[in-house]
Design a protein around this motif. Structure first.
Motif, PDB file in Angstrom:
ATOM      1  N   THR A 188       0.832  -1.200   0.000  1.00 24.20           N
ATOM      2  CA  THR A 188       0.000   0.000   0.000  1.00 24.20           C
ATOM      3  C   THR A 188       0.870   1.255   0.000  1.00 24.20           C
ATOM      4  O   THR A 188       0.607   2.224  -0.729  1.00 24.20           O
ATOM      5  N   ASP A 220       1.184   4.114  -2.994  1.00 27.44           N
ATOM      6  CA  ASP A 220       0.928   5.536  -2.737  1.00 27.44           C
ATOM      7  C   ASP A 220       2.158   6.398  -3.015  1.00 27.44           C
ATOM      8  O   ASP A 220       2.039   7.525  -3.509  1.00 27.44           O
ATOM      9  N   SER A 240       2.686   9.459  -5.672  1.00 25.88           N
ATOM     10  CA  SER A 240       3.215  10.764  -5.257  1.00 25.88           C
ATOM     11  C   SER A 240       4.348  11.225  -6.173  1.00 25.88           C
ATOM     12  O   SER A 240       4.494  12.426  -6.441  1.00 25.88           O
TER      13      SER A 240
END
Length: 266
Positions: free
Chosen positions: A95, A99, A103
């Motif tokens: 996870t 993410d 970014s």
């Protein structure tokens, strides 16, 4: 185990209501090991029936299922708690990697806004006007990229998934291939494959070179974003696999990459 105990309790609670024939049928597979004969209880001897009546038989069943539960709580010497902890750690990492990759893409998109590269009117102390790049804004945008890139390198390096690791290796290799371009604008690559930026050297650099490195198709920044997207996809696939234990195709083959299920992890 609890279900077994409840079921055992119901059997024992109701045993007094069986007659000799029903008891005999229920335990006929046990055979007759008594030296006292079968007598009124069919194939069950007096001692066995007495143990049922006294509750000893129930205790034996409970002890058996407790042992089975203890054995099933571990596989190959690894406890269920340890397996669960490992699963949670891997899922948290996947996870985080997903993410972080997103970014990095966001940071590159910020570097590709035209507004960032518009020269602004600047007036010096003598009143002379000129048009210059906003070096503070550009430095901040590049610093954000460096920060997100480093977080991604850290997370991907801790991954247990081969696809994530391969994708990260591709990204790191591409960055190393652009070492000179980055170094010329004050960005260096450490032994840990992470980037660092020298603010003074960066701001003394020609912003045209910085723009060339991060803005537009074919730039280092856009290619780095493409590599981050590969890591993103690998992390999403990992999350889908980890959460789809019971999903199989019509032919019995394991399937996790179809339809909306995969999209749940994007």
């Amino acid at each position: 185990m609890e279900a077994a105990n409840i079921q055992g309790g119901l059997i024992m609670a109701g045993i007094n209501f069986y007659n000799a024939n029903s008891i005999s049928a229920l335990f006929s597979s046990l055979g007759n090991n008594s030296t006292g004969g079968v007598s009124a209880f069919g194939s069950i001897d007096y001692s066995t029936y007495a143990s049922i009546k006294s509750g000893s038989y129930r205790k034996l069943l409970n002890a058996y299922y407790e042992r089975q539960d203890s054995v099933s709580g571990s596989e190959n010497g690894v406890s269920t708690d340890e397996t669960d902890k490992s699963y949670k750690t891997e899922k948290a990492n996947a996870t985080s990697v997903r993410d972080s990759a997103a970014s990095v893409n966001d940071a590159v998109e910020a570097l590709n806004t035209r507004e960032l590269w518009k020269k602004k009117e600047v007036t010096d102390k003598d009143g002379n006007k000129s048009y210059e790049y906003d070096k503070d804004a550009i430095y901040k945008a590049v610093s954000d990229f460096v920060k997100e890139y480093n977080v991604l390198v850290d997370g991907a390096g801790d991954s247990s998934d081969n696809r994530v690791l391969r994708s990260a290796q591709t990204m790191v290799g591409f960055t190393k291939a652009n070492k000179k371009i980055l170094n010329d604008i004050g960005i260096s690559i450490g032994k840990d494959n992470k980037l660092s930026i020298d603010e003074s050297k960066f701001k003394k650099s020609d912003m045209v070179d910085v723009k060339s490195a991060f803005f537009g198709a074919g730039s280092y920044g856009k290619s780095a974003a493409g590599n981050a997207s590969m890591i993103y996809g690998s992390a999403v696939a990992q999350l889908a696999r980890m959460s789809s234990t019971n999903i199989y195709g019509q032919n019995g083959s394991f399937n996790y990459m179809t339809g909306s299920y995969y999209n749940r992890f994007l």
